[in-house]
Design a protein around this motif. Sequence first.
Motif, PDB file in Angstrom:
ATOM      1  N   ALA A 188     -14.665  11.291   1.597  1.00 51.09           N
ATOM      2  CA  ALA A 188     -13.620  11.680   2.724  1.00 51.09           C
ATOM      3  C   ALA A 188     -12.910  10.105   2.909  1.00 51.09           C
ATOM      4  O   ALA A 188     -11.844  10.101   2.704  1.00 51.09           O
ATOM      5  CB  ALA A 188     -14.285  11.933   4.132  1.00 51.09           C
ATOM      6  N   ALA A 189     -13.581   9.318   2.837  1.00 51.84           N
ATOM      7  CA  ALA A 189     -13.074   7.990   2.787  1.00 51.84           C
ATOM      8  C   ALA A 189     -12.126   7.566   1.666  1.00 51.84           C
ATOM      9  O   ALA A 189     -11.195   7.051   1.870  1.00 51.84           O
ATOM     10  CB  ALA A 189     -13.957   6.797   2.849  1.00 51.84           C
ATOM     11  N   ILE A 190     -12.470   7.926   0.512  1.00 56.27           N
ATOM     12  CA  ILE A 190     -11.762   7.602  -0.754  1.00 56.27           C
ATOM     13  C   ILE A 190     -10.328   8.644  -0.540  1.00 56.27           C
ATOM     14  O   ILE A 190      -9.454   8.090  -0.890  1.00 56.27           O
ATOM     15  CB  ILE A 190     -12.356   7.994  -1.973  1.00 56.27           C
ATOM     16  CG1 ILE A 190     -13.649   6.901  -2.343  1.00 56.27           C
ATOM     17  CG2 ILE A 190     -11.479   8.026  -3.234  1.00 56.27           C
ATOM     18  CD1 ILE A 190     -14.555   7.254  -3.347  1.00 56.27           C
ATOM     19  N   THR A 191     -10.566   9.782  -0.012  1.00 55.11           N
ATOM     20  CA  THR A 191      -9.572  10.760   0.071  1.00 55.11           C
ATOM     21  C   THR A 191      -8.566   9.890   1.224  1.00 55.11           C
ATOM     22  O   THR A 191      -7.174   9.904   0.801  1.00 55.11           O
ATOM     23  CB  THR A 191      -9.930  11.946   0.722  1.00 55.11           C
ATOM     24  OG1 THR A 191     -10.803  12.624  -0.227  1.00 55.11           O
ATOM     25  CG2 THR A 191      -8.713  12.806   1.120  1.00 55.11           C
ATOM     26  N   LEU A 192      -8.933   9.351   2.225  1.00 58.44           N
ATOM     27  CA  LEU A 192      -8.066   8.871   3.095  1.00 58.44           C
ATOM     28  C   LEU A 192      -7.599   7.458   2.495  1.00 58.44           C
ATOM     29  O   LEU A 192      -6.166   7.040   2.584  1.00 58.44           O
ATOM     30  CB  LEU A 192      -8.861   8.061   4.399  1.00 58.44           C
ATOM     31  CG  LEU A 192      -8.066   7.203   5.307  1.00 58.44           C
ATOM     32  CD1 LEU A 192      -6.800   8.021   6.058  1.00 58.44           C
ATOM     33  CD2 LEU A 192      -8.993   6.906   6.457  1.00 58.44           C
ATOM     34  N   GLU A 193      -8.158   6.772   1.660  1.00 55.69           N
ATOM     35  CA  GLU A 193      -7.583   5.604   0.956  1.00 55.69           C
ATOM     36  C   GLU A 193      -6.581   6.043  -0.064  1.00 55.69           C
ATOM     37  O   GLU A 193      -5.542   5.371  -0.344  1.00 55.69           O
ATOM     38  CB  GLU A 193      -8.777   4.730   0.200  1.00 55.69           C
ATOM     39  CG  GLU A 193      -8.439   3.824  -0.778  1.00 55.69           C
ATOM     40  CD  GLU A 193      -7.846   4.026  -2.131  1.00 55.69           C
ATOM     41  OE1 GLU A 193      -7.097   3.424  -2.868  1.00 55.69           O
ATOM     42  OE2 GLU A 193      -8.381   5.293  -2.511  1.00 55.69           O
ATOM     43  N   GLU A 194      -6.786   7.076  -0.767  1.00 61.00           N
ATOM     44  CA  GLU A 194      -5.883   7.671  -1.663  1.00 61.00           C
ATOM     45  C   GLU A 194      -4.346   7.884  -1.027  1.00 61.00           C
ATOM     46  O   GLU A 194      -3.481   7.589  -1.384  1.00 61.00           O
ATOM     47  CB  GLU A 194      -6.291   8.703  -2.535  1.00 61.00           C
ATOM     48  CG  GLU A 194      -7.397   8.281  -3.556  1.00 61.00           C
ATOM     49  CD  GLU A 194      -6.618   7.792  -4.753  1.00 61.00           C
ATOM     50  OE1 GLU A 194      -5.741   8.469  -5.234  1.00 61.00           O
ATOM     51  OE2 GLU A 194      -7.365   6.677  -5.527  1.00 61.00           O
ATOM     52  N   LEU A 195      -4.738   8.985   0.146  1.00 61.25           N
ATOM     53  CA  LEU A 195      -3.399   9.211   0.948  1.00 61.25           C
ATOM     54  C   LEU A 195      -2.634   8.001   1.269  1.00 61.25           C
ATOM     55  O   LEU A 195      -1.396   8.030   1.353  1.00 61.25           O
ATOM     56  CB  LEU A 195      -3.879  10.163   2.042  1.00 61.25           C
ATOM     57  CG  LEU A 195      -4.199  11.649   1.652  1.00 61.25           C
ATOM     58  CD1 LEU A 195      -5.041  12.261   2.850  1.00 61.25           C
ATOM     59  CD2 LEU A 195      -3.397  12.405   1.297  1.00 61.25           C
ATOM     60  N   ALA A 196      -3.452   7.252   2.097  1.00 64.74           N
ATOM     61  CA  ALA A 196      -2.831   6.028   2.540  1.00 64.74           C
ATOM     62  C   ALA A 196      -2.183   5.112   1.618  1.00 64.74           C
ATOM     63  O   ALA A 196      -0.715   4.794   1.794  1.00 64.74           O
ATOM     64  CB  ALA A 196      -3.771   5.268   3.552  1.00 64.74           C
ATOM     65  N   MET A 197      -2.853   4.630   0.624  1.00 67.94           N
ATOM     66  CA  MET A 197      -2.397   3.482  -0.345  1.00 67.94           C
ATOM     67  C   MET A 197      -1.218   4.282  -1.373  1.00 67.94           C
ATOM     68  O   MET A 197      -0.246   3.704  -1.426  1.00 67.94           O
ATOM     69  CB  MET A 197      -3.453   3.105  -1.246  1.00 67.94           C
ATOM     70  CG  MET A 197      -4.410   2.007  -0.269  1.00 67.94           C
ATOM     71  SD  MET A 197      -3.704   0.701   0.476  1.00 67.94           S
ATOM     72  CE  MET A 197      -3.497   1.497   2.092  1.00 67.94           C
ATOM     73  N   HIS A 198      -1.591   5.356  -1.868  1.00 69.09           N
ATOM     74  CA  HIS A 198      -0.553   6.038  -2.696  1.00 69.09           C
ATOM     75  C   HIS A 198       0.604   6.758  -2.188  1.00 69.09           C
ATOM     76  O   HIS A 198       1.501   6.919  -2.323  1.00 69.09           O
ATOM     77  CB  HIS A 198      -1.240   6.887  -3.648  1.00 69.09           C
ATOM     78  CG  HIS A 198      -1.961   6.393  -4.866  1.00 69.09           C
ATOM     79  ND1 HIS A 198      -1.692   5.217  -5.482  1.00 69.09           N
ATOM     80  CD2 HIS A 198      -3.049   6.813  -5.369  1.00 69.09           C
ATOM     81  CE1 HIS A 198      -2.497   4.817  -6.434  1.00 69.09           C
ATOM     82  NE2 HIS A 198      -3.546   5.790  -6.277  1.00 69.09           N
TER      83      HIS A 198
END
Length: 190
Positions: free
Chosen positions: A113-123
């Motif tokens: 879930a944290a990686i999903t958030l990071e992907e959504l936010a950064m990319h």
Amino acid sequence: MNTPHSTLHTAIRECADAVAATASGIRADQLGDRTPCEKFTVAELLDHFGETLVSSARAARKEPQPAGPAASGTSPAAVAESANRAAEAWSNPAAFEGSTEFGPGEMPAGLAAAITLEELAMHGWDLARATGRTFAISEDAARVALGAVGEIAEGARVSGLYGPPIPVSTDAPAFHRALAASGRNPEWSA
């Protein structure tokens, strides 16, 4: 990451909405443009993003990941839809329990879930900057994204996914600190 799943899901939903709004406005003549993520053009980032978001939704539902690479040629509309589906999949509190398959293999569901958030936010920000849009999220969502980036930054740098951190003021907005921690220049422009 010790963020409650409801807080993490709220940030995922907010970033997914921002990604959907950004992707929906991408024009065909922008697909070859560079992004702040140096290894991707807009089209290549859409492909990466589409694949990652579909994988994230599977991870939230505890479904196995398919073998082999995903098809390329992801459209902006497909990325917008995938962002919404991933956010919806992470809305189930059970998605955060136990472990799941995501990316390189099995991991704690909370980390996925944290990686999903990071992907959504950064990319999401990468796409917005590359196409002249604003990636608008709340300070609350930005703080949660900063925590997610901090959680994975060391491993991401070792694997070459993040560059060296960019110095920013400690009183800079949380999202600028998240961008800088991921090796992105918050002032980047096309």
